[in-house]
Design a protein around this motif. Structure first.
Motif, short mmCIF file in Angstrom:
data_model
loop_
_atom_site.label_atom_id
_atom_site.label_comp_id
_atom_site.label_asym_id
_atom_site.label_seq_id
_atom_site.Cartn_x
_atom_site.Cartn_y
_atom_site.Cartn_z
N UNK A 159 3.00 10.89 7.52
CA UNK A 159 4.10 11.51 6.77
C UNK A 159 4.31 12.94 7.24
N UNK A 160 3.22 13.62 7.60
CA UNK A 160 3.34 15.01 8.06
C UNK A 160 3.99 15.09 9.43
N UNK A 161 3.67 14.17 10.33
CA UNK A 161 4.23 14.22 11.68
C UNK A 161 5.61 13.58 11.76
N UNK A 164 2.21 8.64 -4.21
CA UNK A 164 2.12 7.48 -3.32
C UNK A 164 2.97 7.75 -2.08
N UNK A 165 3.47 6.66 -1.47
CA UNK A 165 4.20 6.81 -0.21
C UNK A 165 5.43 5.90 -0.24
N UNK A 166 6.24 6.04 0.81
CA UNK A 166 7.42 5.22 0.97
C UNK A 166 7.51 4.80 2.42
N UNK A 176 0.79 -1.23 0.00
CA UNK A 176 0.00 0.00 0.00
C UNK A 176 0.82 1.27 0.00
N UNK A 177 2.10 1.19 0.27
CA UNK A 177 2.92 2.40 0.16
C UNK A 177 3.07 2.78 -1.31
#
Length: 303
Positions: free
Chosen positions: A268-270, A293-295, A239-240
């Motif tokens: 990701x923000x915190x 997306x994300x990592x 899902x990342x």
């Protein structure tokens, strides 16, 4: 006695490849991540809406089999303010033909943790790999009588008359239903439902997110300016890169996508660390934004 000291002095069995536990602190809160083992499932359970070629490419990039994916199963134990909280319980003896899972009870023993010392249990949701351990004598039979079990009211309400029409559930809907029914029957008097969130111990807050199941919950830890989020099953390894992929066990796939994207954007923000039930052990790391997306950035082990 701290988890760090307990872990350092305990002895693993000769057939254990690694101790299968990892200790850390969040301020004054002690955290122990314990592996319940690894469960092999058909690879397509990772992403029911992905193009087969895309899923095959994702697996190939990670040197995983195109046919079966090895699902890690992680459980968390937390100590705070004199309370010992068990977060989920693994699969127990529900899959006797899969000897690689259901190891939580023996690994608690190896870590020097007596189940009778557990003051509270948090269940993120009522899937078999989260409640199965409490159905087995190795763990459930050794808990102190009447230990409170915290679970979202929405989760209990859903399972009273579950709707299995929205996804495939990996071909295991009967297993899911059976484990949930036996769990509720066994622990009905000990269940402590909450609506939106509940502080189980100082700085240990369980919060309903929904998504993966209607009452799915995460656990937020906060102490001394430090934080950690236990994500339960809101995020799986794929899902990342592909937060839009539907896991076979998402009861409401579209809502699960919305929940995981929102959670990962917040994290990701915190920059706070996370652990999750099905990320590779010990699953400790951080979420970073990567384009659309994300990592996942694994934390360096302290040893």
């Amino acid at each position: 006695m701290s988890f760090v000291n307990t872990t350092a002095r305990s002895v693993s069995r000769p057939d254990d490849l690694v101790p299968s536990r990892y200790a850390l602190r969040v301020g004054d809160i002690e955290v122990l991540v314990i592996s319940d083992g690894v469960f092999s499932l058909p690879a397509e359970t990772l992403a029911t809406n992905a193009a087969p070629s895309d899923l095959a490419a994702w697996l190939r990039d990670r040197f995983q089999s195109p046919d079966a994916y090895k699902w890690p199963l992680n459980v968390v134990v937390v100590r705070s303010g004199g309370r010992t909280v068990l977060i989920d319980s693994g699969v127990g003896a529900e899959f006797p033909d899969s000897p690689g899972v259901g190891r939580l009870a023996s690994r608690l023993d190896a870590a020097g943790i007596d189940p009778s010392s557990v003051t509270d249990v948090v269940i993120t949701h009522l899937h078999v790999d989260h409640v199965g351990g409490l159905l087995a004598d190795g763990l459930g039979g050794r808990l102190r009588p009447g230990v409170p079990i915290h679970v979202a009211a929405a989760e209990l309400e859903f399972w009273a008359s579950p709707d299995f029409s929205r996804n495939t559930f990996g071909g295991f809907p009967d297993v899911l239903r059976s484990a949930e029914e036996r769990f509720v029957e066994k622990y009905r008097s000990q269940l402590r439902p909450f609506e939106a969130e509940h502080e189980v111990a100082p700085g240990v807050v369980v919060r309903r997110t929904g998504g993966h199941t209607p009452g799915h919950s995460v656990v937020r830890l906060a102490s001394g300016g430090e934080r950690l989020t236990c994500l339960g099953d809101s995020v799986f390894p794929d899902h990342f890169d592909h937060p839009e992929w539907h896991n076979a066990f998402d009861h409401d796939p579209e809502e699960a996508v919305r929940v995981r994207v929102r959670l990962m954007q917040e994290l990701a923000a915190t920059g706070e660390p996370v652990v999750a039930c099905h990320l590779p052990f010990p699953s400790l790391g951080r979420v970073a934004v990567a384009g659309d997306a994300f990592r996942f950035v694994p934390s360096d082990w302290d040893y």
